[in-house]
Design an enzyme around this catalytic site. Structure first.
Site, short mmCIF file in Angstrom:
data_model
loop_
_atom_site.label_atom_id
_atom_site.label_comp_id
_atom_site.label_asym_id
_atom_site.label_seq_id
_atom_site.Cartn_x
_atom_site.Cartn_y
_atom_site.Cartn_z
CG ASN A 188 -1.87 1.10 1.29
OD1 ASN A 188 -1.82 2.02 0.47
ND2 ASN A 188 -2.79 1.05 2.24
CE LYS B 268 -0.57 2.49 6.72
NZ LYS B 268 -1.86 2.95 6.29
NE ARG C 90 -6.41 1.27 0.07
CZ ARG C 90 -6.48 2.43 0.69
NH1 ARG C 90 -5.40 2.96 1.23
NH2 ARG C 90 -7.60 3.06 0.79
CG HIS D 196 -13.58 3.12 2.59
ND1 HIS D 196 -14.36 4.11 3.12
CD2 HIS D 196 -12.33 3.37 2.99
CE1 HIS D 196 -13.61 4.95 3.80
NE2 HIS D 196 -12.35 4.52 3.74
CG HIS E 265 -15.01 1.43 5.92
ND1 HIS E 265 -14.15 0.35 5.75
CD2 HIS E 265 -14.22 2.47 6.28
CE1 HIS E 265 -12.92 0.74 5.99
NE2 HIS E 265 -12.92 2.03 6.32
CG LEU E 266 -19.14 3.82 10.50
CD1 LEU E 266 -20.05 3.77 11.71
CD2 LEU E 266 -19.62 4.90 9.53
CG ASN F 249 -8.81 8.76 10.81
OD1 ASN F 249 -9.33 9.59 11.56
ND2 ASN F 249 -7.63 8.23 11.02
N GLY F 250 -11.80 7.96 7.63
CA GLY F 250 -12.68 8.23 6.49
C GLY F 250 -13.82 7.24 6.61
NE ARG G 66 -10.91 12.38 3.42
CZ ARG G 66 -10.78 11.05 3.40
NH1 ARG G 66 -11.85 10.28 3.52
NH2 ARG G 66 -9.60 10.51 3.26
NE ARG H 134 -8.39 5.81 19.69
CZ ARG H 134 -7.54 5.07 19.02
NH1 ARG H 134 -7.08 3.96 19.53
NH2 ARG H 134 -7.12 5.42 17.83
N GLY I 52 -16.54 1.73 13.67
CA GLY I 52 -17.57 0.67 13.62
C GLY I 52 -17.26 -0.48 14.56
CD GLU J 270 -9.76 -1.61 3.74
OE1 GLU J 270 -9.41 -1.39 4.93
OE2 GLU J 270 -9.98 -0.71 2.93
P1 ADP Z 1 -8.43 4.76 8.80
O1 ADP Z 1 -9.53 5.37 7.95
O2 ADP Z 1 -7.29 5.68 9.04
O3 ADP Z 1 -8.05 3.37 8.39
P2 ADP Z 1 -9.48 3.50 11.22
O4 ADP Z 1 -10.37 2.50 10.57
O5 ADP Z 1 -8.26 3.02 11.90
O6 ADP Z 1 -9.13 4.67 10.22
O7 ADP Z 1 -10.38 4.31 12.26
C1 ADP Z 1 -9.91 5.38 13.01
C2 ADP Z 1 -10.98 5.79 14.00
O8 ADP Z 1 -11.36 4.63 14.76
C3 ADP Z 1 -10.58 6.84 14.99
O9 ADP Z 1 -11.62 7.78 15.15
C4 ADP Z 1 -10.38 6.09 16.28
O10 ADP Z 1 -10.79 6.82 17.38
C5 ADP Z 1 -11.25 4.88 16.14
N1 ADP Z 1 -10.58 3.74 16.77
C6 ADP Z 1 -9.67 2.95 16.22
N2 ADP Z 1 -9.23 2.02 17.11
C7 ADP Z 1 -9.88 2.25 18.26
C8 ADP Z 1 -9.89 1.63 19.55
N3 ADP Z 1 -9.12 0.59 19.82
N4 ADP Z 1 -10.69 2.17 20.48
C9 ADP Z 1 -11.49 3.22 20.19
N5 ADP Z 1 -11.55 3.81 18.99
C10 ADP Z 1 -10.75 3.36 18.03
#
Ligand code: ADP
Length: 410
Positions: free
Chosen positions: A7, A14, A90, A179, A207-208, A210-211, A240, A284, A332, A386
């Site tokens: 990736n 990565k 990817r 995604h 799919h929840l 960062n994005g 975003r 968090r 999620g 993924e």
């Molecule tokens: P990306 O789109 O960068 O792949 P992720 O799927 O890792 O993002 O999701 C990031 C989000 O998920 C952040 O808002 C984070 O707070 C939340 N998150 C990820 N891991 C945890 C965890 N172990 N506990 C609580 N929230 C988490």
């Protein structure tokens, strides 16, 4: 078969090495600061992480560093580099060209180059990554797996924007969705896990991370998705803005004196959860603020779950029904309050959510059902994977020698 999954980003790569005989990960890591100085962080599964500064003026040196790490006597896991039989990449944006994973050849590279305009931040680094692999391992077949491919089944009315026809054609402006690899994985797993009929199933996948993106998957095919021409559209995200009235963009540009190229950055990095809460982009941190009584943190929870709920309702209407709702990715899988709040009030659709069971799963590491037994619509969390999809596609494409056939002509 051993498959290396890559990736490539603008200054990072990565990677994960898979043994596809049992779908296990043998090693994984990250090259960072490519073009600056260069550092590799490498872990063989079951061993300690190993880090080393290695000059990486380009992606080619970074890929060479990955290969050296994988065969290293002390920190590696391969006897010889010839054990790597295929590489899977990817790719964020496949434009209108790619609707499935393909074996890399010169025509594929030509068409991927046409996607640079559509996703400049991602596509150029992908091309560097592919080039680096071709230079370091010229005899190893490479496969491209696209984030947009799974969404290519959307009907015209779902992917067309009402902009001047000529400009839509000229610049290939349409909804692409992102995604896709994750939506494909979790919707496919949902069929198995929830015992749904693949040819008669209506699933909304959320799919929840960062994005974030939400998709309507009917009979295994996407019929709509919340992200659009770019990953900016849809629900609010970490940084975003999600969907907004387009008139806000020139309004802010004029009032604040922001140039178009800076506006892209502004919408991608300065908005969303971080922008409005002024707390941060990470859920968090929002949760910690909520626990201290921060009102804007509370509003963020309400805005996000309201947005999710609206998509679920509209996609149930678009599919003519609903069998399952699936949550996945960082939020999620790890934020029960968002799951609960977005399920509130959906009883009219046939959702009976088990809030107690949901609360017992603050972090989901395997598939879990969160609806009551009597619920007509099943609600589940399915952790996404993924990389496994990329490794699986890579193996299949190489084994079956799936060549790219150009179907879209400019
Ligand atoms: P990306 O789109 O960068 O792949 P992720 O799927 O890792 O993002 O999701 C990031 C989000 O998920 C952040 O808002 C984070 O707070 C939340 N998150 C990820 N891991 C945890 C965890 N172990 N506990 C609580 N929230 C988490």
């Amino acid at each position: 078969m051993k498959v290396l999954v890559v990736n490539a980003g603008s200054s990072s790569i990565k990677y994960q090495l898979y043994n596809m005989d049992d779908s296990s990960v043998l090693a994984k890591g990250l090259c960072e600061r490519i073009g600056v100085d260069g550092k590799i962080k490498h872990t063989v599964i079951g061993q300690d992480k190993w880090e080393c500064n290695i000059p990486m003026p380009t992606h080619k040196e970074a890929i060479s560093a990955v290969i050296d790490a994988l065969v290293d006597k002390e920190h590696g896991c391969l006897e010889s580099i010839t054990e790597i039989e295929a590489i899977g990449h990817r790719i964020v944006q496949g434009g209108p060209y790619f609707s499935a994973s393909v074996l890399v050849d010169d025509t594929v590279i030509e068409d991927l180059e046409k996607c640079i305009d559509l996703a400049p931040v991602h596509t150029q680094p992908h091309l560097y990554g592919i080039g680096g692999c071709r230079a370091a391992l010229p005899d190893v077949p490479q496969v491209l797996v696209f984030d947009t491919a799974f969404h290519q089944t959307m009907p015209e009315e779902a992917y067309t924007y009402a902009l001047p026809y000529e400009l839509c054609q000229k610049y290939k402006i349409r909804r692409y969705g992102f995604h896709g690899t994750s939506h494909r994985y979790v919707s496919g797993r949902a069929l198995d896990y929830l015992g749904l009929d693949p040819n008669n199933s209506k699933i909304v996948t959320c799919h929840l991370g960062n994005g974030s993106s939400i998709s309507a998957v009917k009979n295994g095919k996407v019929i709509d998705t919340s992200m659009g021409f770019t990953p900016l559209e849809g629900v609010i995200m970490g940084t975003r803005c999600g969907s907004i009235d387009p008139a806000i963009v020139p309004f802010i540009m004029e009032k604040e004196g922001i140039e178009p190229k800076d506006m892209q950055d502004w919408m991608n990095k300065k908005c969303g959860i971080a922008g409005y809460s002024e707390i941060g982009s990470d859920m968090r941190d929002i949760e910690a603020a909520l626990n201290e009584g921060n009102e804007r943190a509370e509003l963020i929870y309400k805005m996000l779950s309201y947005g999710i709920k609206k998509y679920i309702g509209s996609y149930a209407a678009a599919m003519g029904g609903l069998d399952a709702i699936v949550f996945t990715a960082g939020i999620g899988e790890n934020t029960p309050i968002i799951r609960e709040m977005s399920m509130e009030g959906l009883e009219f659709l046939g959702v009976e959510f088990d809030a107690e069971k949901n609360a017992a799963y603050p972090h989901v590491s395997e598939e879990v059902l969160l609806s009551k037994d009597s619920s007509r619509v099943k609600v589940a969390v399915i952790p996404t994977n993924e990389e496994l999809v990329i490794a699986g596609d890579t193996m299949e494409v190489v084994k079956n020698n799936v060549k790219y056939e150009r179907k879209y002509f400019d």
